[in-house]
Design a protein around this motif. Structure first.
Motif, PDB file in Angstrom:
ATOM      1  N   VAL A 124     -12.573  20.998  25.773  1.00 50.71           N
ATOM      2  CA  VAL A 124     -12.063  21.071  27.143  1.00 50.71           C
ATOM      3  C   VAL A 124     -10.721  20.341  27.248  1.00 50.71           C
ATOM      4  CG1 VAL A 124     -12.527  20.527  29.563  1.00 50.71           C
ATOM      5  CG2 VAL A 124     -14.397  21.266  28.089  1.00 50.71           C
ATOM      6  N   GLY A 127      -7.862  22.308  26.112  1.00 52.03           N
ATOM      7  CA  GLY A 127      -7.574  23.535  26.843  1.00 52.03           C
ATOM      8  C   GLY A 127      -8.066  24.800  26.179  1.00 52.03           C
ATOM      9  N   LYS A 129     -10.088  28.135  25.466  1.00 51.57           N
ATOM     10  CA  LYS A 129     -10.586  29.168  26.376  1.00 51.57           C
ATOM     11  C   LYS A 129     -12.021  29.578  26.047  1.00 51.57           C
ATOM     12  CE  LYS A 129      -6.823  29.425  28.738  1.00 51.57           C
ATOM     13  NZ  LYS A 129      -6.812  28.845  30.118  1.00 51.57           N
ATOM     14  N   ASP A 157     -10.868  27.675  33.640  1.00 50.33           N
ATOM     15  CA  ASP A 157      -9.821  26.674  33.866  1.00 50.33           C
ATOM     16  C   ASP A 157     -10.300  25.454  34.641  1.00 50.33           C
ATOM     17  OD1 ASP A 157      -7.938  28.085  32.485  1.00 50.33           O
ATOM     18  OD2 ASP A 157      -6.943  28.927  34.253  1.00 50.33           O
ATOM     19  N   ARG A 218      -0.706  20.441  33.160  1.00 43.79           N
ATOM     20  CA  ARG A 218      -1.799  21.164  32.508  1.00 43.79           C
ATOM     21  C   ARG A 218      -2.579  20.259  31.560  1.00 43.79           C
ATOM     22  NH1 ARG A 218      -4.972  24.961  33.655  1.00 43.79           N
ATOM     23  NH2 ARG A 218      -3.182  26.192  34.378  1.00 43.79           N
ATOM     24  N   GLU A 219      -1.871  19.485  30.756  1.00 44.32           N
ATOM     25  CA  GLU A 219      -2.544  18.599  29.804  1.00 44.32           C
ATOM     26  C   GLU A 219      -3.360  17.528  30.521  1.00 44.32           C
ATOM     27  OE1 GLU A 219       0.336  18.457  25.911  1.00 44.32           O
ATOM     28  OE2 GLU A 219       1.117  17.600  27.772  1.00 44.32           O
ATOM     29  N   LYS A 221      -4.604  17.702  33.623  1.00 46.05           N
ATOM     30  CA  LYS A 221      -5.765  18.330  34.258  1.00 46.05           C
ATOM     31  C   LYS A 221      -6.870  18.568  33.232  1.00 46.05           C
ATOM     32  CE  LYS A 221      -7.569  22.363  36.637  1.00 46.05           C
ATOM     33  NZ  LYS A 221      -7.334  23.652  37.303  1.00 46.05           N
ATOM     34  N   ASN A 222      -6.506  19.051  32.051  1.00 42.43           N
ATOM     35  CA  ASN A 222      -7.507  19.285  31.009  1.00 42.43           C
ATOM     36  C   ASN A 222      -8.180  17.981  30.582  1.00 42.43           C
ATOM     37  OD1 ASN A 222      -6.947  22.010  31.024  1.00 42.43           O
ATOM     38  ND2 ASN A 222      -5.636  21.952  29.209  1.00 42.43           N
ATOM     39  N   GLN A 223      -7.400  16.907  30.493  1.00 43.88           N
ATOM     40  CA  GLN A 223      -7.968  15.603  30.157  1.00 43.88           C
ATOM     41  C   GLN A 223      -8.970  15.164  31.221  1.00 43.88           C
ATOM     42  OE1 GLN A 223      -5.145  12.419  30.217  1.00 43.88           O
ATOM     43  NE2 GLN A 223      -6.615  10.868  29.522  1.00 43.88           N
ATOM     44  N   ARG A 225     -10.733  17.002  33.451  1.00 41.61           N
ATOM     45  CA  ARG A 225     -11.984  17.769  33.460  1.00 41.61           C
ATOM     46  C   ARG A 225     -12.741  17.603  32.150  1.00 41.61           C
ATOM     47  NH1 ARG A 225     -11.557  23.304  31.744  1.00 41.61           N
ATOM     48  NH2 ARG A 225      -9.587  23.681  30.661  1.00 41.61           N
ATOM     49  N   GLY A 226     -12.027  17.262  31.067  1.00 33.27           N
ATOM     50  CA  GLY A 226     -12.688  17.018  29.793  1.00 33.27           C
ATOM     51  C   GLY A 226     -13.359  15.661  29.696  1.00 33.27           C
TER      52      GLY A 226
END
Length: 318
Positions: A124, A127, A129, A157, A218-219, A221-223, A225-226
């Motif tokens: 996650v 990023g 998919k 996403d 983007r990075e 946000k991914n961090q 949610r991850g």
């Protein structure tokens, strides 16, 4: 089949239930010792132990498995197959060689990608998919054994690591059930991994939780949610730890330095990143509870120009 099951956390529970559903002879469940948890530091049993005891299964919780005593216990159980799902310890060769049908692991990635301790988190964070579950015959390497089956699922996403975890736990039980049927019939494949394609998912450390606002929206946000729901990401607000639980990418940009609040209204807190902007939607200030952005801003003003950030070690990839 005569099976010994080794697993510990919530992720391993559906696989244990699948073995019971298929009416295999489950000889024993091996899990980690009870550990102190919560504010009271009371001893809490692992989730797998709770479920195993509900089935009246024998449960063993050795502190160490590389002992003659534990090896003798396994020999006396005399399993045909050992199934390992998120047990939490590396099995020595003496155990791997014990059951005639081998030791089978359920790993939460599409091997050879994301070998290691935290495959769901890193899929996650990076990023990806899609991700999935792979069953494999265990060897002495770190998730390097021959593969049996794998199945994939998409990662949306806005998926958090918790949501992906729960879907993979259910998928893991499904894939394990099919794997056990193949092994019992003597028709399970052995597919060597392409080691040149391997990537790794190391154990999470405190520095991985820290938000580096110089990274892209983007990075970051991914961090975020991850790391939701565990262990969470954080920054600093006026010297206090501020956990960020959810954020959305929004249009626009500014010339302010990364980490600067560029818009603060009754229902929005927008922060400049190294590339693009994030609107923080759920957060938690040190000593307070987790709140949606409207409730948070109702109790505390964060004016434009406020700079979020923490001292030192500011990169998830350090």
């Amino acid at each position: 089949m005569r099976i010994v099951y080794m697993g510990t956390p919530d992720f391993a529970v559906p696989c244990l239930e699948k073995i019971m559903e298929q009416k295999h002879h489950l000889l024993a469940v091996i899990t980690q010792p009870d550990r102190p948890k919560g504010r009271g530091k009371k001893l809490q049993p692992p989730p797998v132990k709770v479920v195993a005891e509900s089935y009246n299964l024998p449960v063993y919780q050795p502190e160490k498995i590389k002992t003659a005593q534990f090896l003798q216990t396994l020999k006396e159980l005399n399993p045909e197959l050992i199934v390992v799902v998120a047990y939490g310890k590396i099995l020595p060769k003496e155990i791997l060689d014990l059951p005639p049908l081998g030791c089978v692991n359920v790993h939460a990635s599409l091997l050879p990608k994301y070998r290691g301790a935290a495959p769901i988190h890193w899929a996650v964070i990076n990023g990806e998919k899609e991700t999935g579950v792979t069953t494999m015959y265990m060897n002495e390497g770190m998730d390097t054994g021959d593969m049996i089956l794998s199945k994939s699922i998409p990662i949306d996403d806005d998926d958090t690591v918790g949501e992906v975890h729960d879907r993979l736990a259910a998928l893991g039980a499904e894939v394990l059930g099919e794997t056990l049927t193949l092994i019992a019939s003597g028709s399970a494949p052995r597919v060597p991994q392409d080691h040149s394609q391997a990537t790794y998912a190391p154990i999470l450390k405190r520095e991985h939780e820290l938000i580096n606002w110089n990274r892209s929206a983007r990075e970051i946000k991914n961090q975020i949610r991850g790391m939701n729901p565990w262990p969470g990401t954080y920054t600093k607000l006026e010297g206090r730890v501020l956990k960020i639980w959810r954020a959305e990418i929004v249009a626009g940009s500014s010339k302010e330095k990364p980490g600067t609040v560029i818009s603060s209204t009754n229902d929005q807190l927008v922060v400049q990143t190294g590339a693009g902007c994030l609107s923080i939607t759920e957060l938690q200030l040190q000593g307070s509870k987790r709140l949606g952005i409207c409730d948070f801003l109702r109790g505390r003003k964060v004016p434009p120009g406020t700079v979020l950030g923490a001292e030192g070690g500011n990169d998830i990839n350090d």
